[in-house]
Design a protein around this motif. Structure first.
Motif, mmCIF file in Angstrom:
data_model
loop_
_atom_site.group_PDB
_atom_site.id
_atom_site.type_symbol
_atom_site.label_atom_id
_atom_site.label_comp_id
_atom_site.label_asym_id
_atom_site.label_seq_id
_atom_site.Cartn_x
_atom_site.Cartn_y
_atom_site.Cartn_z
ATOM 1 N N ASP A 71 0.831 -1.209 0.000
ATOM 2 C CA ASP A 71 0.000 0.000 0.000
ATOM 3 C C ASP A 71 0.864 1.257 0.000
ATOM 4 O O ASP A 71 0.583 2.230 -0.719
ATOM 5 C CB ASP A 71 -0.920 0.002 1.227
ATOM 6 N N ARG A 72 1.920 1.259 0.808
ATOM 7 C CA ARG A 72 2.804 2.421 0.852
ATOM 8 C C ARG A 72 3.568 2.572 -0.467
ATOM 9 O O ARG A 72 3.761 3.688 -0.962
ATOM 10 C CB ARG A 72 3.775 2.305 2.026
ATOM 11 N N ALA A 73 3.982 1.434 -1.036
ATOM 12 C CA ALA A 73 4.690 1.484 -2.316
ATOM 13 C C ALA A 73 3.777 2.006 -3.428
ATOM 14 O O ALA A 73 4.245 2.669 -4.368
ATOM 15 C CB ALA A 73 5.223 0.102 -2.666
ATOM 16 N N ARG A 74 2.498 1.698 -3.324
ATOM 17 C CA ARG A 74 1.539 2.160 -4.342
ATOM 18 C C ARG A 74 1.515 3.682 -4.407
ATOM 19 O O ARG A 74 1.344 4.265 -5.483
ATOM 20 C CB ARG A 74 0.137 1.620 -4.007
ATOM 21 N N GLU A 75 1.705 4.334 -3.269
ATOM 22 C CA GLU A 75 1.743 5.790 -3.246
ATOM 23 C C GLU A 75 2.952 6.325 -4.002
ATOM 24 O O GLU A 75 2.950 7.480 -4.448
ATOM 25 C CB GLU A 75 1.754 6.280 -1.794
ATOM 26 N N ARG A 76 3.977 5.495 -4.163
ATOM 27 C CA ARG A 76 5.168 5.886 -4.927
ATOM 28 C C ARG A 76 5.071 5.442 -6.390
ATOM 29 O O ARG A 76 6.030 5.578 -7.158
ATOM 30 C CB ARG A 76 6.425 5.271 -4.302
ATOM 31 N N GLY A 77 3.930 4.868 -6.764
ATOM 32 C CA GLY A 77 3.723 4.461 -8.143
ATOM 33 C C GLY A 77 4.099 3.028 -8.456
ATOM 34 O O GLY A 77 4.109 2.622 -9.615
ATOM 35 N N GLN A 78 4.410 2.226 -7.420
ATOM 36 C CA GLN A 78 4.779 0.829 -7.635
ATOM 37 C C GLN A 78 3.533 -0.062 -7.632
ATOM 38 O O GLN A 78 2.565 0.188 -6.911
ATOM 39 C CB GLN A 78 5.740 0.351 -6.546
ATOM 40 N N ILE A 79 3.583 -1.109 -8.440
ATOM 41 C CA ILE A 79 2.488 -2.056 -8.584
ATOM 42 C C ILE A 79 2.865 -3.362 -7.894
ATOM 43 O O ILE A 79 3.987 -3.845 -8.025
ATOM 44 C CB ILE A 79 2.212 -2.332 -10.078
ATOM 45 N N ALA A 80 1.916 -3.950 -7.161
ATOM 46 C CA ALA A 80 2.128 -5.261 -6.535
ATOM 47 C C ALA A 80 0.895 -6.122 -6.787
ATOM 48 O O ALA A 80 -0.220 -5.730 -6.444
ATOM 49 C CB ALA A 80 2.384 -5.115 -5.035
ATOM 50 N N MET A 81 1.098 -7.291 -7.377
ATOM 51 C CA MET A 81 -0.002 -8.164 -7.776
ATOM 52 C C MET A 81 0.293 -9.599 -7.342
ATOM 53 O O MET A 81 1.452 -10.023 -7.311
ATOM 54 C CB MET A 81 -0.203 -8.104 -9.289
ATOM 55 N N VAL A 82 -0.763 -10.360 -7.031
ATOM 56 C CA VAL A 82 -0.643 -11.768 -6.658
ATOM 57 C C VAL A 82 -1.034 -12.634 -7.858
ATOM 58 O O VAL A 82 -1.972 -12.313 -8.586
ATOM 59 C CB VAL A 82 -1.551 -12.113 -5.458
ATOM 60 N N GLY A 83 -0.340 -13.755 -8.030
ATOM 61 C CA GLY A 83 -0.542 -14.598 -9.197
ATOM 62 C C GLY A 83 -1.631 -15.641 -9.065
ATOM 63 O O GLY A 83 -1.346 -16.839 -9.179
ATOM 64 N N PHE A 84 -2.858 -15.235 -8.818
ATOM 65 C CA PHE A 84 -3.990 -16.162 -8.884
ATOM 66 C C PHE A 84 -4.420 -16.273 -10.349
ATOM 67 O O PHE A 84 -5.397 -15.667 -10.793
ATOM 68 C CB PHE A 84 -5.139 -15.680 -8.001
ATOM 69 N N THR A 85 -3.688 -17.081 -11.095
ATOM 70 C CA THR A 85 -3.781 -17.080 -12.555
ATOM 71 C C THR A 85 -5.116 -17.592 -13.076
ATOM 72 O O THR A 85 -5.541 -17.197 -14.170
ATOM 73 C CB THR A 85 -2.651 -17.946 -13.137
ATOM 74 N N TYR A 86 -5.797 -18.458 -12.333
ATOM 75 C CA TYR A 86 -7.051 -19.019 -12.846
ATOM 76 C C TYR A 86 -8.124 -17.962 -13.020
ATOM 77 O O TYR A 86 -9.093 -18.181 -13.743
ATOM 78 C CB TYR A 86 -7.550 -20.140 -11.936
ATOM 79 N N ARG A 87 -7.997 -16.815 -12.365
ATOM 80 C CA ARG A 87 -8.903 -15.704 -12.642
ATOM 81 C C ARG A 87 -8.896 -15.356 -14.130
ATOM 82 O O ARG A 87 -9.873 -14.837 -14.662
ATOM 83 C CB ARG A 87 -8.457 -14.455 -11.884
ATOM 84 N N ARG A 88 -7.747 -15.577 -14.771
ATOM 85 C CA ARG A 88 -7.552 -15.095 -16.134
ATOM 86 C C ARG A 88 -7.838 -16.145 -17.193
ATOM 87 O O ARG A 88 -7.539 -15.942 -18.367
ATOM 88 C CB ARG A 88 -6.136 -14.532 -16.247
ATOM 89 N N VAL A 89 -8.392 -17.276 -16.809
ATOM 90 C CA VAL A 89 -8.992 -18.181 -17.782
ATOM 91 C C VAL A 89 -10.228 -17.457 -18.324
ATOM 92 O O VAL A 89 -11.080 -17.016 -17.538
ATOM 93 C CB VAL A 89 -9.381 -19.512 -17.134
ATOM 94 N N PRO A 90 -10.356 -17.274 -19.627
ATOM 95 C CA PRO A 90 -11.469 -16.476 -20.154
ATOM 96 C C PRO A 90 -12.844 -16.894 -19.641
ATOM 97 O O PRO A 90 -13.686 -16.029 -19.365
ATOM 98 C CB PRO A 90 -11.339 -16.680 -21.665
ATOM 99 N N ALA A 91 -13.083 -18.204 -19.482
ATOM 100 C CA ALA A 91 -14.389 -18.653 -19.012
ATOM 101 C C ALA A 91 -14.654 -18.194 -17.580
ATOM 102 O O ALA A 91 -15.801 -17.898 -17.218
ATOM 103 C CB ALA A 91 -14.497 -20.177 -19.112
ATOM 104 N N VAL A 92 -13.612 -18.128 -16.753
ATOM 105 C CA VAL A 92 -13.785 -17.687 -15.366
ATOM 106 C C VAL A 92 -14.058 -16.192 -15.324
ATOM 107 O O VAL A 92 -14.952 -15.723 -14.600
ATOM 108 C CB VAL A 92 -12.536 -18.047 -14.530
ATOM 109 N N THR A 93 -13.310 -15.398 -16.105
ATOM 110 C CA THR A 93 -13.572 -13.963 -16.160
ATOM 111 C C THR A 93 -14.966 -13.693 -16.710
ATOM 112 O O THR A 93 -15.683 -12.811 -16.220
ATOM 113 C CB THR A 93 -12.518 -13.264 -17.038
ATOM 114 N N HIS A 94 -15.378 -14.470 -17.700
ATOM 115 C CA HIS A 94 -16.724 -14.313 -18.257
ATOM 116 C C HIS A 94 -17.778 -14.676 -17.211
ATOM 117 O O HIS A 94 -18.819 -14.010 -17.120
ATOM 118 C CB HIS A 94 -16.875 -15.192 -19.490
ATOM 119 N N MET A 95 -17.514 -15.685 -16.425
ATOM 120 C CA MET A 95 -18.414 -16.072 -15.339
ATOM 121 C C MET A 95 -18.596 -14.905 -14.369
ATOM 122 O O MET A 95 -19.732 -14.570 -13.980
ATOM 123 C CB MET A 95 -17.852 -17.291 -14.611
ATOM 124 N N ARG A 96 -17.481 -14.268 -13.980
ATOM 125 C CA ARG A 96 -17.561 -13.106 -13.103
ATOM 126 C C ARG A 96 -18.405 -12.010 -13.714
ATOM 127 O O ARG A 96 -19.257 -11.391 -13.042
ATOM 128 C CB ARG A 96 -16.137 -12.615 -12.819
#
Length: 400
Positions: free
Chosen positions: A122-147
């Motif tokens: 959160d503090r790094a975000r204020e400096r413009g840094q990005i932090a992401m977690v690799g829950f890759t199954y979110r990015r299966v098109p069928a799962v994103t479409h389900m959402r």
């Protein structure tokens, strides 16, 4: 904003190193990214093994010293695919050094570590840094479409969610004692390794938080041969035996912030199930079901249809209008497991270029860790209902 390539360092190699390498290599070739990608460095415990991985997967350089790589001015993004016991140390060092960070799931081995990582991010975000977690199954098109369909209201008020992740790679009692079976390295067993995926997926597709759980954990084989060599989910046994210090199976019930009941099953003892992740969401207007072993398909039941036309319909999620499909093949030409890692890179690079936060954030990773922690506490307390301490349920996936 600069047009210079994003110089990436991959910390760790093996099964996830290969998958992430495919993503970094494919994303700029199949999608029009706002920044170029430079696969600058892969890092391992042994420099010679890292060099071999670099040659195999297309990285420009290799190193055996992650600390010097993370501090280097020649690196912009740090991608962490090591076992969970080093996630916090590496991610915190990378954020402190001003890098963007992608960290494999689960975010950490404990709730305390995850809370610290989320706060620093959160503090790094204020400096413009990005932090992401690799829950890759979110990015299966069928799962994103389900959402997206759930957000549109096609199932109406959600009443019940069923989620399971079943594998069978530990059914063989002679499978050696890999790091995933040791609490000091993995944090937990099936619960954190594959249970984390279904917790995140439930929260992602419903937009709601798991607020309380009642859970049971079981270690089915308590001792295994020591591992002589191995990678991914494969290994060869050496001499002697060691204790399994994590769970082999996790069963728990949860309550969602929107009032629905959810059931979760994570096991590595489901004979015949190789990578059987499934989720089904039932509501007053209809239902949606996804199964990873048929990952191009989303099943939809429309309860509002005329009685003589009701029944689950198979939606083939390969059309250009479906999430992420614009970069791939004509309709009906299937995607596979590796494509989610490409989509992960697309979302991360686009977020860095635009200065926005990509999902899942470290805060969302912490939300999953709170659920895992509550399941363990519930198991220790006779499966008593246990609060996760996470009552908010809004925007757990962002928009695509």
């Amino acid at each position: 904003m600069t047009d210079a390539p994003l110089r990436v360092a991959l910390i760790g190699h093996g099964f996830m190193g290969a998958a992430h390498s495919v993503g970094w290599r494919q994303a700029p070739r199949m999608f029009d990214l706002p920044r170029a990608v430079d696969m600058a460095m892969v890092v391992g415990r042994r420099a010679d093994a890292a060099a071999e991985a670099a040659t195999r997967w297309g990285w420009r350089g290799a190193s055996g010293d992650w600390r010097s790589v993370v501090r280097s001015d020649e690196i912009d993004v740090v991608d962490i695919v090591t076992p969970g016991d080093s996630h916090a140390e590496i991610a915190l060092a990378a954020l402190d050094a001003g890098k963007h960070v992608l960290c494999e799931k689960p975010l950490a081995n404990s709730r305390r570590e995850a809370e610290m990582m989320a706060a620093v991010a959160d503090r790094a975000r204020e400096r413009g840094q990005i932090a992401m977690v690799g829950f890759t199954y979110r990015r299966v098109p069928a799962v994103t479409h389900m959402r997206d369909l759930i957000a549109e209201g096609v199932v109406g008020q959600i009443a019940h969610v069923r989620a399971a992740y079943r594998q069978d790679w530990l059914v063989d009692r002679d499978m050696p004692l890999a790091w995933r079976l040791q609490r000091e390295h993995a944090g937990s067993g099936a619960l954190g390794d594959i249970g984390a995926h279904i917790v995140d997926m439930v929260q992602f597709v419903t937009g709601q938080a798991v607020t309380a759980v009642s859970g049971t954990l079981e270690t089915i084989v308590a001792r295994r041969p020591l591992q002589a060599a191995g990678s991914g989910l494969q290994g060869t046994a050496g001499e002697g035996y060691g204790d399994v210090t994590v769970d082999d199976a996790a069963l728990f019930t949860g309550r969602l912030s929107g009032g629905a009941l959810a059931s979760f099953e994570a096991t590595r003892f489901a004979t015949g199930r190789k990578n059987g992740l499934e989720i089904e969401v039932s509501g007053e207007r209809g239902a949606l079901r996804f199964a990873l072993e048929d990952l191009n398909v989303l099943e939809y039941y429309d309860r509002t249809a005329p009685e003589d036309r009701q029944g689950f319909t198979r939606i083939l999620v390969t059309e250009g209008a479906h999430p992420y499909l614009s970069g791939w093949w004509p309709p009906g030409h299937m995607l596979g497991y590796e494509h989610g890692f490409t989509h992960q890179v697309v979302d991360l690079v686009e977020a860095i270029a635009s200065g926005t936060s990509p999902h899942p954030t470290f805060a969302e990773g912490l939300s999953v860790q709170r659920v895992l922690d509550a399941v363990e506490r519930s198991d220790h307390d006779g499966s008593r209902w246990t609060s996760t301490g996470d009552e908010a349920g809004d925007d757990r996936g962002g928009e695509r």
